[in-house]
Scaffold this motif. Structure first.
Motif, PDB file in Angstrom:
ATOM      1  N   PRO A  90       1.689  -0.316  -9.621  1.00  0.00           N
ATOM      2  CA  PRO A  90       1.336  -1.735  -9.737  1.00  0.00           C
ATOM      3  C   PRO A  90       0.227  -2.170  -8.795  1.00  0.00           C
ATOM      4  O   PRO A  90      -0.488  -3.122  -9.087  1.00  0.00           O
ATOM      5  N   ASP A  91       0.082  -1.471  -7.643  1.00  0.00           N
ATOM      6  CA  ASP A  91      -0.962  -1.874  -6.696  1.00  0.00           C
ATOM      7  C   ASP A  91      -2.065  -0.819  -6.572  1.00  0.00           C
ATOM      8  O   ASP A  91      -2.773  -0.753  -5.555  1.00  0.00           O
ATOM      9  N   ALA A  92      -2.220   0.004  -7.624  1.00  0.00           N
ATOM     10  CA  ALA A  92      -3.245   1.070  -7.557  1.00  0.00           C
ATOM     11  C   ALA A  92      -4.637   0.497  -7.328  1.00  0.00           C
ATOM     12  O   ALA A  92      -5.443   1.035  -6.552  1.00  0.00           O
ATOM     13  N   GLY A  93      -4.945  -0.595  -8.012  1.00  0.00           N
ATOM     14  CA  GLY A  93      -6.272  -1.191  -7.857  1.00  0.00           C
ATOM     15  C   GLY A  93      -6.553  -1.644  -6.441  1.00  0.00           C
ATOM     16  O   GLY A  93      -7.638  -1.413  -5.894  1.00  0.00           O
ATOM     17  N   LEU A  94      -5.545  -2.304  -5.811  1.00  0.00           N
ATOM     18  CA  LEU A  94      -5.739  -2.768  -4.433  1.00  0.00           C
ATOM     19  C   LEU A  94      -5.881  -1.601  -3.459  1.00  0.00           C
ATOM     20  O   LEU A  94      -6.627  -1.674  -2.479  1.00  0.00           O
ATOM     21  N   ARG A  95      -5.163  -0.512  -3.714  1.00  0.00           N
ATOM     22  CA  ARG A  95      -5.317   0.673  -2.857  1.00  0.00           C
ATOM     23  C   ARG A  95      -6.737   1.237  -2.945  1.00  0.00           C
ATOM     24  O   ARG A  95      -7.311   1.690  -1.961  1.00  0.00           O
ATOM     25  N   ILE A  96      -7.275   1.228  -4.171  1.00  0.00           N
ATOM     26  CA  ILE A  96      -8.649   1.726  -4.342  1.00  0.00           C
ATOM     27  C   ILE A  96      -9.632   0.839  -3.579  1.00  0.00           C
ATOM     28  O   ILE A  96     -10.552   1.322  -2.906  1.00  0.00           O
ATOM     29  N   VAL A  97      -9.420  -0.506  -3.683  1.00  0.00           N
ATOM     30  CA  VAL A  97     -10.303  -1.425  -2.957  1.00  0.00           C
ATOM     31  C   VAL A  97     -10.253  -1.144  -1.466  1.00  0.00           C
ATOM     32  O   VAL A  97     -11.286  -1.084  -0.779  1.00  0.00           O
ATOM     33  N   SER A  98      -9.053  -0.945  -0.923  1.00  0.00           N
ATOM     34  CA  SER A  98      -8.906  -0.664   0.498  1.00  0.00           C
ATOM     35  C   SER A  98      -9.653   0.609   0.887  1.00  0.00           C
ATOM     36  O   SER A  98     -10.347   0.659   1.904  1.00  0.00           O
ATOM     37  N   ALA A  99      -9.539   1.654   0.065  1.00  0.00           N
ATOM     38  CA  ALA A  99     -10.226   2.913   0.375  1.00  0.00           C
ATOM     39  C   ALA A  99     -11.741   2.751   0.292  1.00  0.00           C
ATOM     40  O   ALA A  99     -12.500   3.327   1.096  1.00  0.00           O
ATOM     41  N   ILE A 100     -12.207   1.961  -0.673  1.00  0.00           N
ATOM     42  CA  ILE A 100     -13.657   1.744  -0.824  1.00  0.00           C
ATOM     43  C   ILE A 100     -14.231   1.092   0.426  1.00  0.00           C
ATOM     44  O   ILE A 100     -15.282   1.492   0.938  1.00  0.00           O
ATOM     45  N   ARG A 101     -13.544   0.060   0.921  1.00  0.00           N
ATOM     46  CA  ARG A 101     -14.086  -0.697   2.038  1.00  0.00           C
ATOM     47  C   ARG A 101     -13.872   0.010   3.382  1.00  0.00           C
ATOM     48  O   ARG A 101     -14.773   0.067   4.213  1.00  0.00           O
TER      49      ARG A 101
END
Length: 753
Positions: A90-101
């Protein structure tokens, strides 16, 4: 709109027009991240063939969070990520954002979150915390709205990149300016311009730099012959050729136009920049580019051009400063810094062991300046410099100090004989022959332990030894001379410590006797040095060191204060007729505040000035008769007596001596020791009546035997001082000695201290 299952579909809308084809412009790279293959296809279909901000689109695809991060690690210049919120978790997208930044540090990359259901939207604090740029539900993204969202994201990305480019470009401009300032000469300056401009806009250094020799002719439209002074890449063969030899007309024409019109020229695939300097040099720089030069880069080039024009104005100044740093303008020779540089190179080179350094000091040059004036002295220095260059071809000649020249060359060439031969012929200044002698210190580079600075220091050690032997002397550096110098330096440091810390220096006093009455009429205060280890240092060792280093000034005040303090004690014990004699060196008398110091010491004691006598030597003659007479008159005006010490060992003449306002003449001990021989008696026979004729009392120093005493009585000497009467003693022993002394019984002997 979205279908019943939330999949992305598009209404029949016409996409906004973006006009034109952006040939050669790189595409915007967009990463689509979604676990639904239909979303990838729909997004690609919706934006297919469109231009955004004049550039086409290129799509990258990932179907999971891990795959998305792998793509971003691998691919460069990704501008926008269209990211599904819910994929494998459910929070895969937010995890990706965190890794990107945080992990990938991609701060310019724009992130647009997409989700199938409104209830799956992230909270507001999550959007803020994870630096999410936009959020849309999939059913909101019609074709037109998707275009609008992506355009806004790309515009934001482009602005951030431009800001970074401007900041980076500004840093490069500043760095380039600093680098250019350190480049000596026009050719290096030109080469630097090529490299810096190419680096600034990110193109290969395919450039030309041409110099216009006379900018005034260029202003009038008559462009003179222009030479290529630096080039790179495929144009390297044009270096040092005329502009007319350039085979490509567009390049030659651009350079001519820039030089003639004195301005920058920018075309889609090249830039020609103009620079000018106050010293009538003008430059045109042609930079070829295989892609269009973007407006931000053009702005940076204009900024760089302005900066380089200012920088170029300082090139001549930097060259002048560099020349001054290594060149002596008075003698038209290299200076000490240049000699140090050459010595460093020679010591590190293969020929070092075969070379020597000679330091040549002009004897009595200060007297030449004083008597004949500084302009005459300057002419003499220039004449010496020219003769050195002529007589020592192949040697490096420098002026390393005011009247000290340095010669570095082969050992067999730099000998005392060759140097003396050069100065055997007088120098003709203002049609008058001026003979000179020099003192020379020579060191062989093979004997130097260290660098050029050590070499010069060794040569100065030899020069100092040469000067100690008199005018016209020479000396070679050797380890024994160096050891003596180091010993003197160690003694200087130890003496300074002894003076400042106290306890090692102490005064002793030697009585003086009147031969007519047998009474003790005075005391001479002397300084002694006993180290903390109990070792006595001879005054013959430390007094010369003190005079050479000016430590004699504080030591002289110290002994004067102590002597008057002891005299005050003696007066309290009833010895009120004793005078106190204190030695004063020429170095002390040379101090401008000597009289102030004397007044300060006298004010601090109840002892009347009439009970104080200052002993000077004939060496004060070096101060000049006018200064000496004025100073001694001022001392006697205070009531203080003057004695001339060690008479006969100095260099004063009788005509000088009779003018000195002195009260006492002290015969040096060297003449007293020979009284028992015929020659010694003759000298004493002359000195005693001479002192009386000049109105002075005569005191003999160093009297050790009864035979010497009787001879002095017969000659009419007034006073004596020496071991026959008493050795120098500390204050406590002196008090006991005076209490036991009776003129009729002979003097009691006190042990030496």
């Amino acid at each position: 709109m979205a279908d019943a299952e939330g999949r992305l579909v598009f209404a029949d809308e016409k996409p906004p027009a973006d006009g034109g084809i952006a040939a050669a412009m790189p595409p915007w790279r967009i990463l689509v991240v979604d676990d639904d293959a239909d979303v990838h296809e729909a997004t690609r279909f919706a934006l297919k063939g469109l231009l955004i901000l004049g550039r086409p689109l290129e799509f990258l695809h990932a179907h999971s969070g891990a795959e998305a991060l792998a793509v971003l690690r691998r691919e460069a210049d990704v501008a926008v990520v269209l990211l599904d919120v819910v994929m494998e978790t459910p929070d895969a997208g937010l995890r990706i954002v965190s890794a990107i930044r945080e992990e990938l540090q991609l701060t310019n990359l724009r992130i647009v979150l997409r989700t199938g259901q409104p209830g799956q939207a992230p909270e507001m604090d999550a959007i803020s915390r994870y630096d999410i740029n936009d959020y849309k539900t999939k059913n909101e993204l019609t074709r037109n709205k998707l275009f609008t969202t992506v355009t806004a994201a790309l515009r934001s990305y482009d602005q951030l990149r431009r800001l970074d480019a401007s900041r980076s470009g500004l840093e490069k401009v500043i760095a380039a300016s600093n680098d250019m300032m350190t480049r000596p000469g026009l050719k290096s300056f030109a080469e630097g311009i090529i490299l810096q401009i190419a680096s600034l806009i990110g193109v290969a250094a395919e450039g030309l730099v041409c110099a216009c020799i006379n900018r005034n002719l260029a202003i009038k439209g008559a462009l003179p012959s222009v030479e290529v002074i630096a080039a790179a890449g495929r144009f390297s063969d044009y270096i040092e050729k005329s502009l007319d030899d350039i085979a490509e007309p567009r390049i030659a024409n651009a350079l001519r136009q820039s030089l003639r019109e004195r301005r920058n020229l920018v075309t889609p695939h090249s830039v020609t920049l103009f620079f000018a300097t106050p010293d009538h040099h003008a430059y045109a720089v042609f930079i070829d580019s295989d892609q269009p030069i973007r407006p931000p880069d053009q702005n940076l080039l204009h900024m760089f051009c302005t900066n380089m024009s200012l920088c170029a104005q300082n090139i001549q100044l930097v060259a002048t400063l560099r020349e001054q740093a290594f060149f002596d303008r008075l003698a038209n020779l290299p200076n000490r810094s240049a000699m140090l540089r050459e010595l460093d190179r020679a010591i590190d080179g293969e020929q070092g062991p075969s070379l020597a350094l000679a330091l040549i000091d002009i004897d009595q040059f200060s007297a030449v300046n004083d008597l004949l004036g500084h302009p005459y002295g300057d002419q003499l220095l220039r004449a010496i410099a020219q003769r050195m260059i002529h007589d020592f071809p192949g040697c490096f000649v420098a002026r390393v100090a005011g009247d000290v020249f340095g010669l570095m060359g082969r050992r067999e060439q730099l000998t005392p004989e060759t140097i003396e031969r050069m100065f055997s012929v007088p120098f003709t200044i203002d049609q008058v022959d001026h003979p000179l002698t020099v003192s020379t210190g020579i060191v062989h580079l093979r004997d130097v332990q260290g660098d050029g600075s050590d070499c010069i220091q060794d040569a100065y050690i030899a020069l100092k030894r040469a000067k100690a032997g008199g005018l016209g002397g020479h000396a070679y550096y050797s380890e024994s001379i160096a050891n003596e110098t180091r010993d003197r330096n160690r003694m200087r440091v130890a003496l300074h410590r002894a003076l400042t810390q106290g306890g090692q220096l102490y005064p002793v006093f030697q009585p003086q006797q009147d031969l007519s009455t047998g009474q003790v009429i005075g005391l001479e205060a002397l300084t002694r040095w006993r180290t903390d280890e109990g070792i006595h240092i001879s005054p013959n060792q430390f007094i010369p060191v003190a005079e050479q280093t000016a430590l004699i000034v504080p030591i002289g005040e110290w002994i004067l204060r102590h002597a008057l303090r002891v005299q005050e004690t003696l007066h309290g014990l009833g010895h009120t007729d004793l005078r106190m004699s204190v030695n004063v060196s020429a170095v002390q008398l040379r101090q401008p505040d000597f009289l102030t110091m004397l007044d300060r010491v006298l004010d601090a004691t109840p002892i009347a000035p009439e009970h104080l006598e200052l002993e000077i030597t004939e060496s004060v003659a070096a101060l000049g008769i006018a200064q000496v007479l004025s100073l001694l008159d001022a001392i006697r005006a205070r009531g203080v007596a003057i004695a001339i010490d060690d008479f006969g060992t100095g260099f004063s003449s009788l005509s000088y001596l009779h003018r000195l306002p002195a009260d006492r003449l002290k015969i040096d001990r060297s003449f007293i020791h020979t009284l028992e021989s015929g020659q010694g008696g003759r000298i004493a026979e002359m000195v005693v009546p001479l002192g009386h004729h000049l109105g002075m009392k005569v005191l003999a120093e160093g009297v050790e035997t009864a035979q010497q005493l009787e001879r002095l009585r017969a000659l009419g000497c007034d006073e004596i001082q020496g071991f026959l009467l008493a050795r120098p003693m500390i204050a406590d022993d002196l008090v006991a000695w005076l209490a036991a002394f009776h003129p009729d019984d002979g003097a009691p002997q006190a042990g030496a201290s």
